[in-house]
Structure formats: structure tokens, C-alpha cells
Enzyme design. Structure first.
Site, short mmCIF file in Angstrom:
data_model
loop_
_atom_site.label_atom_id
_atom_site.label_comp_id
_atom_site.label_asym_id
_atom_site.label_seq_id
_atom_site.Cartn_x
_atom_site.Cartn_y
_atom_site.Cartn_z
N GLY A 95 50.46 -50.53 11.02
CA GLY A 95 49.78 -50.13 9.79
C GLY A 95 49.22 -48.73 9.82
O GLY A 95 48.57 -48.30 8.86
N GLN A 96 49.48 -47.98 10.90
CA GLN A 96 48.96 -46.60 10.96
C GLN A 96 49.63 -45.76 9.88
O GLN A 96 50.86 -45.82 9.71
CB GLN A 96 49.22 -45.99 12.35
CG GLN A 96 48.58 -44.61 12.52
CD GLN A 96 48.76 -44.03 13.94
OE1 GLN A 96 49.46 -44.62 14.78
NE2 GLN A 96 48.13 -42.90 14.20
N THR A 97 48.83 -45.00 9.16
CA THR A 97 49.37 -44.16 8.08
C THR A 97 49.08 -42.68 8.29
O THR A 97 49.73 -41.84 7.67
CB THR A 97 48.81 -44.59 6.70
OG1 THR A 97 47.38 -44.53 6.73
CG2 THR A 97 49.25 -45.99 6.33
N VAL A 98 48.07 -42.35 9.11
CA VAL A 98 47.78 -40.95 9.44
C VAL A 98 47.92 -40.80 10.94
O VAL A 98 47.28 -41.54 11.71
CB VAL A 98 46.37 -40.53 8.97
CG1 VAL A 98 46.10 -39.09 9.38
CG2 VAL A 98 46.24 -40.67 7.45
N HIS A 102 42.46 -42.19 15.26
CA HIS A 102 41.13 -42.36 14.67
C HIS A 102 40.67 -43.79 14.86
O HIS A 102 41.49 -44.71 14.93
CB HIS A 102 41.15 -42.00 13.18
CG HIS A 102 42.27 -42.63 12.42
ND1 HIS A 102 43.56 -42.13 12.44
CD2 HIS A 102 42.32 -43.74 11.66
CE1 HIS A 102 44.34 -42.90 11.70
NE2 HIS A 102 43.60 -43.89 11.22
N HIS A 104 38.32 -46.65 12.93
CA HIS A 104 37.70 -47.02 11.66
C HIS A 104 36.41 -47.77 11.97
O HIS A 104 36.42 -48.72 12.77
CB HIS A 104 38.58 -48.03 10.91
CG HIS A 104 39.91 -47.51 10.48
ND1 HIS A 104 40.18 -47.11 9.20
CD2 HIS A 104 41.09 -47.37 11.16
CE1 HIS A 104 41.45 -46.74 9.09
NE2 HIS A 104 42.03 -46.89 10.28
P1 5GP Z 1 45.41 -45.58 9.37
O1 5GP Z 1 46.24 -46.30 8.38
O2 5GP Z 1 46.21 -44.42 9.91
O3 5GP Z 1 44.79 -46.41 10.45
O4 5GP Z 1 44.17 -45.01 8.57
C1 5GP Z 1 44.20 -43.84 7.84
C2 5GP Z 1 42.98 -43.86 6.95
O5 5GP Z 1 42.81 -42.57 6.42
C3 5GP Z 1 43.07 -44.83 5.78
O6 5GP Z 1 41.99 -45.74 5.83
C4 5GP Z 1 43.03 -43.92 4.55
O7 5GP Z 1 42.28 -44.50 3.50
C5 5GP Z 1 42.39 -42.67 5.08
N1 5GP Z 1 42.82 -41.44 4.44
C6 5GP Z 1 44.09 -41.10 4.08
N2 5GP Z 1 44.12 -39.85 3.57
C7 5GP Z 1 42.82 -39.40 3.62
C8 5GP Z 1 42.23 -38.16 3.24
O8 5GP Z 1 42.87 -37.24 2.74
N3 5GP Z 1 40.90 -38.05 3.45
C9 5GP Z 1 40.15 -39.06 4.01
N4 5GP Z 1 38.83 -38.84 4.16
N5 5GP Z 1 40.69 -40.24 4.37
C10 5GP Z 1 42.02 -40.40 4.19
#
Ligand code: 5GP
Length: 140
Positions: A95-98, A102, A104
Site C-alpha cells: 500500500g505504499q504510495t510515496v 515514512h 504514520h
Molecule cells: P504511504 O501510502 O506511502 O504509506 O503514505 C503516503 C501518505 O502521504 C498518504 O497517507 C498520503 O495521504 C500522504 N500524502 C500524499 N501526498 C502528499 C502531499 O503532497 N503532502 C502531504 N502532506 N501528504 C501527502
């Protein structure tokens, strides 16, 4: 996959993209999630460029986990949630999107579920207000 220096969190670290910042230190940086799963959802990242937990140095991980706990304590103090969840996703299939590692910090409130992951943008005033409260709780 090689680390992409143009991912959105790298841009936030370089000041090329805006964020509601709660902590800005030598090793780590923390800011409000733009699409929070609950009010007060906060992200903690290392300055070290690493895509996931497997790529981050041991030292970087030590700083990141210690900072995550400090931020989690501040979120607890600032927002008084009933509980608090900490999550960290590695890889698209998790589920990683960025793709800059990081943690949460997601406050949980009695009787309230979570909204969908990375789906709905929060009100900017609410993000700013929560960031200010968390910053105040982090202040020495
Ligand atoms: P992941 O899915 O990689 O674990 O979490 C990425 C998180 O980054 C998601 O919860 C998403 O809402 C958050 N996110 C995505 N784009 C941005 C952004 O441009 N700014 C901030 N502050 N959060 C973001």
C-alpha cells in the site's frame, strides 16, 4: 527500484512543496498528512534519501523511530485521542504510495473509524490548527 529524488516528500524536504510542518531537525522532519485517515494524522520522515525500511541505514532508522515516538507523544498530548496507531508501509503491494520512507502516526478516537488511505484532502485550516497544537506539544 532506485530512489526517486523528485518524490513529493523529497520536494517537501527541499522546500519545493508546501507542508504543515510540525518538526524540522537535523535528521528528521514531520508534517501533517494531506489526506489524513483521522484528524491529526502526522508523517515522520528521515532526511536520508531511502525508499523503504530496507534501504535506510541503521543510524537513520534509530533516529526515525525515536523521533516517531516523540511526535506520537506530542500528538497524544495535543489531541488527546483514545488510542494511537503507528504504521509504516513498504512497497506497492503493502500500500505504499510515496517512495520516501515514512512512519504514520494516526490518532484513534472513540467510536470513530478511519477514512480511506491517501484519498480525501483535509481542510487546510484544520491541518494548520492541528500542526500548531502538535508543535506546541513538542516545544521544550
Ligand atoms: P504511504 O501510502 O506511502 O504509506 O503514505 C503516503 C501518505 O502521504 C498518504 O497517507 C498520503 O495521504 C500522504 N500524502 C500524499 N501526498 C502528499 C502531499 O503532497 N503532502 C502531504 N502532506 N501528504 C501527502
Amino acid at each position: 527500484m532506485a530512489y526517486d529524488p523528485d518524490n513529493i516528500f523529497a520536494k517537501i524536504l527541499r522546500g519545493e512543496a508546501n507542508a504543515h510542518v510540525v518538526l524540522d531537525e537535523e535528521h528528521c522532519f514531520a508534517f501533517m498528512d494531506l489526506m489524513p485517515q483521522s484528524p491529526g494524522h502526522t508523517l515522520i520522515i528521515p532526511r536520508e534519501p531511502a525508499e523503504n525500511i530496507f534501504d535506510l541505514s541503521d543510524e537513520g532508522l534509530a533516529h526515525l523511530t525515536a523521533t516517531t515516538r516523540r511526535v506520537a507523544r506530542a500528538v497524544k498530548t495535543a489531541l488527546n485521542p483514545a488510542g494511537l496507531m503507528i504504521a509504516q508501509l513498504n512497497g506497492v503491494d503493502a500500500g505504499q504510495t510515496v517512495f520516501h520512507i515514512h512512519f504514520h502516526v494516526i490518532p484513534r478516537y472513540a467510536g470513530e473509524g478511519l477514512t480511506f488511505h491517501a484519498r480525501t484532502m483535509a481542510d487546510a485550516d484544520e491541518l494548520a490548527a492541528n500542526a500548531a497544537r502538535i508543535r506546541a506539544a513538542l516545544a521544550p
